[in-house]
Every structure is written in structure tokens, then in C-alpha cells.
Design a protein around this motif. Structure first.
Motif, mmCIF file in Angstrom:
data_model
loop_
_atom_site.group_PDB
_atom_site.id
_atom_site.type_symbol
_atom_site.label_atom_id
_atom_site.label_comp_id
_atom_site.label_asym_id
_atom_site.label_seq_id
_atom_site.Cartn_x
_atom_site.Cartn_y
_atom_site.Cartn_z
ATOM 1 N N LYS A 186 -62.597 -10.763 -83.457
ATOM 2 C CA LYS A 186 -63.559 -11.458 -84.319
ATOM 3 C C LYS A 186 -63.124 -11.321 -85.890
ATOM 4 N N VAL A 187 -63.224 -12.302 -86.512
ATOM 5 C CA VAL A 187 -62.652 -12.384 -87.885
ATOM 6 C C VAL A 187 -63.761 -12.834 -88.919
ATOM 7 N N SER A 188 -63.876 -12.177 -90.095
ATOM 8 C CA SER A 188 -64.885 -12.303 -91.014
ATOM 9 C C SER A 188 -64.342 -11.918 -92.167
ATOM 10 N N LYS A 189 -64.953 -12.460 -93.280
ATOM 11 C CA LYS A 189 -64.679 -11.994 -94.571
ATOM 12 C C LYS A 189 -64.802 -10.502 -94.891
ATOM 13 N N LYS A 209 -60.609 -10.364 -102.432
ATOM 14 C CA LYS A 209 -60.694 -11.723 -102.646
ATOM 15 C C LYS A 209 -60.478 -12.813 -101.325
ATOM 16 N N LEU A 210 -59.631 -12.508 -100.640
ATOM 17 C CA LEU A 210 -59.168 -13.294 -99.404
ATOM 18 C C LEU A 210 -59.264 -12.369 -98.178
ATOM 19 N N LYS A 211 -59.336 -10.960 -98.414
ATOM 20 C CA LYS A 211 -59.212 -10.128 -97.213
ATOM 21 C C LYS A 211 -60.111 -10.472 -96.153
ATOM 22 N N GLN A 212 -59.566 -10.496 -95.015
ATOM 23 C CA GLN A 212 -60.255 -10.796 -93.864
ATOM 24 C C GLN A 212 -60.537 -9.425 -92.707
ATOM 25 N N GLN A 213 -61.562 -9.143 -92.449
ATOM 26 C CA GLN A 213 -61.883 -7.986 -91.338
ATOM 27 C C GLN A 213 -61.607 -8.530 -89.905
ATOM 28 N N ILE A 214 -60.931 -7.930 -89.018
ATOM 29 C CA ILE A 214 -60.478 -8.245 -87.927
ATOM 30 C C ILE A 214 -60.829 -7.153 -87.019
ATOM 31 N N PHE A 255 -59.160 -3.843 -88.076
ATOM 32 C CA PHE A 255 -58.237 -3.797 -89.076
ATOM 33 C C PHE A 255 -58.348 -4.966 -90.094
ATOM 34 N N TYR A 256 -57.254 -5.218 -90.970
ATOM 35 C CA TYR A 256 -57.603 -6.322 -91.922
ATOM 36 C C TYR A 256 -56.224 -7.100 -92.252
ATOM 37 N N SER A 257 -56.512 -8.255 -92.842
ATOM 38 C CA SER A 257 -55.415 -9.276 -93.155
ATOM 39 C C SER A 257 -55.845 -9.750 -94.536
ATOM 40 N N ASP A 258 -54.630 -9.962 -95.281
ATOM 41 C CA ASP A 258 -54.954 -10.399 -96.669
ATOM 42 C C ASP A 258 -53.583 -11.402 -96.898
ATOM 43 N N ASP A 268 -55.134 -9.962 -102.402
ATOM 44 C CA ASP A 268 -55.211 -8.639 -103.230
ATOM 45 C C ASP A 268 -54.074 -7.675 -102.684
ATOM 46 N N ASN A 269 -53.336 -8.337 -101.383
ATOM 47 C CA ASN A 269 -52.424 -7.560 -100.639
ATOM 48 C C ASN A 269 -52.843 -6.256 -100.059
ATOM 49 N N GLN A 270 -53.969 -6.468 -99.492
ATOM 50 C CA GLN A 270 -54.493 -5.342 -98.891
ATOM 51 C C GLN A 270 -54.344 -5.395 -97.185
ATOM 52 N N GLY A 271 -53.533 -6.156 -96.866
ATOM 53 C CA GLY A 271 -53.116 -6.034 -95.285
ATOM 54 C C GLY A 271 -52.125 -7.034 -95.269
ATOM 55 N N PRO A 272 -51.558 -7.217 -94.060
ATOM 56 C CA PRO A 272 -50.708 -8.169 -93.716
ATOM 57 C C PRO A 272 -51.151 -9.554 -93.791
#
Length: 128
Positions: A3-6, A11-16, A23-26, A34-38
Motif C-alpha cells: 500500500k502506497v500513499s503520500k 513534497k513527493l515522499k511516499q509511504q510504503i 518505509f519511504y520513497s522519494d 526532498d531526497n528522503q528515500g530511494p
């Protein structure tokens, strides 16, 4: 199911959410994140690398090989036609014979993620 959500921040970071793991993707700042995740393609590279290492470790254990570690590096490049070339480099650590090393190299191409990426992929998309 993934499941993925903002994410609450960024700004674009996604919670997975993957089972009990979060974990997070960005994206990098250069593309508005914001480079807060891969980035998503980095997660794809990580999936291939981790699947390769896990598969080789499990097979080596089952065969009784003296493999002590598997180190995998993966990156990719995008061609002008939109296709992607993934580069995977594998380091096998341990007292292995040449024959065992060649056997494990062949097994690398049989890891489930490699097989998925090398096959035909259909994506069924629906709104919920």
C-alpha cells in the motif's frame, strides 16, 4: 499487498506499507522531491539485488557451499527508446571452487525478480 500513499511530510515522499514494514520513497531535490528515500527505480534495482543475494545464499546453504556473503551492485540506464538496461555485479565471498562460482552465477538469473523482469509483464490497473 503493498500500500502506497503520500507521506505526512515531504513534497513527493511516499509511504510504503508492506505487511508489518513501513518505509519511504522519494525523488531527488533536482526533480522536486526532498531526497528522503530511494527513488522508485532505485527500489526496483534494490529488489533485483536483494532477490539475487537471498537466492544465492539459500542455494549455497542447500548445496553445502562455503559461501559466507553475497554482495550485489545494481544500477540501470535508460535508452533513448525508453528501454532500460540493468547492470548487476555479484561478488561471492567464501572458499568456493570455480565450478561452484559458475553454478551460482547461473542461479542468479533464476532469482524470482530476475525472472519477472525478464518476462512479459502485464499490469491490470483499476480505480478503487
Amino acid at each position: 499487498m503493498i500500500k502506497v500513499s503520500k507521506a505526512a511530510d515531504g513534497k513527493l515522499k511516499q509511504q510504503i506499507v508492506c505487511g508489518p514494514n513501513t518505509f519511504y520513497s522519494d525523488e531527488p531535490e533536482s526533480v522536486g522531491g526532498d531526497n528522503q528515500g530511494p527513488a522508485p527505480h532505485d527500489l526496483l534495482d534494490a529488489a533485483l539485488g536483494s532477490c539475487t543475494a537471498l537466492t544465492l545464499t539459500l542455494v549455497a546453504r542447500r548445496k553445502g557451499f562455503a559461501l559466507t556473503d553475497v554482495r550485489v551492485e545494481v544500477d540501470h540506464e535508460k535508452a533513448a527508446d525508453g528501454s532500460h538496461l540493468m547492470h548487476r555485479r555479484i561478488e561471492l565471498v567464501g572458499e568456493l571452487t570455480g565450478e561452484q562460482r559458475e553454478y551460482l552465477l547461473g542461479i542468479a538469473n533464476k532469482c524470482p525478480v530476475h525472472k519477472t523482469l525478464s518476462g512479459k509483464i502485464d499490469i491490470d490497473t483499476a480505480l478503487i
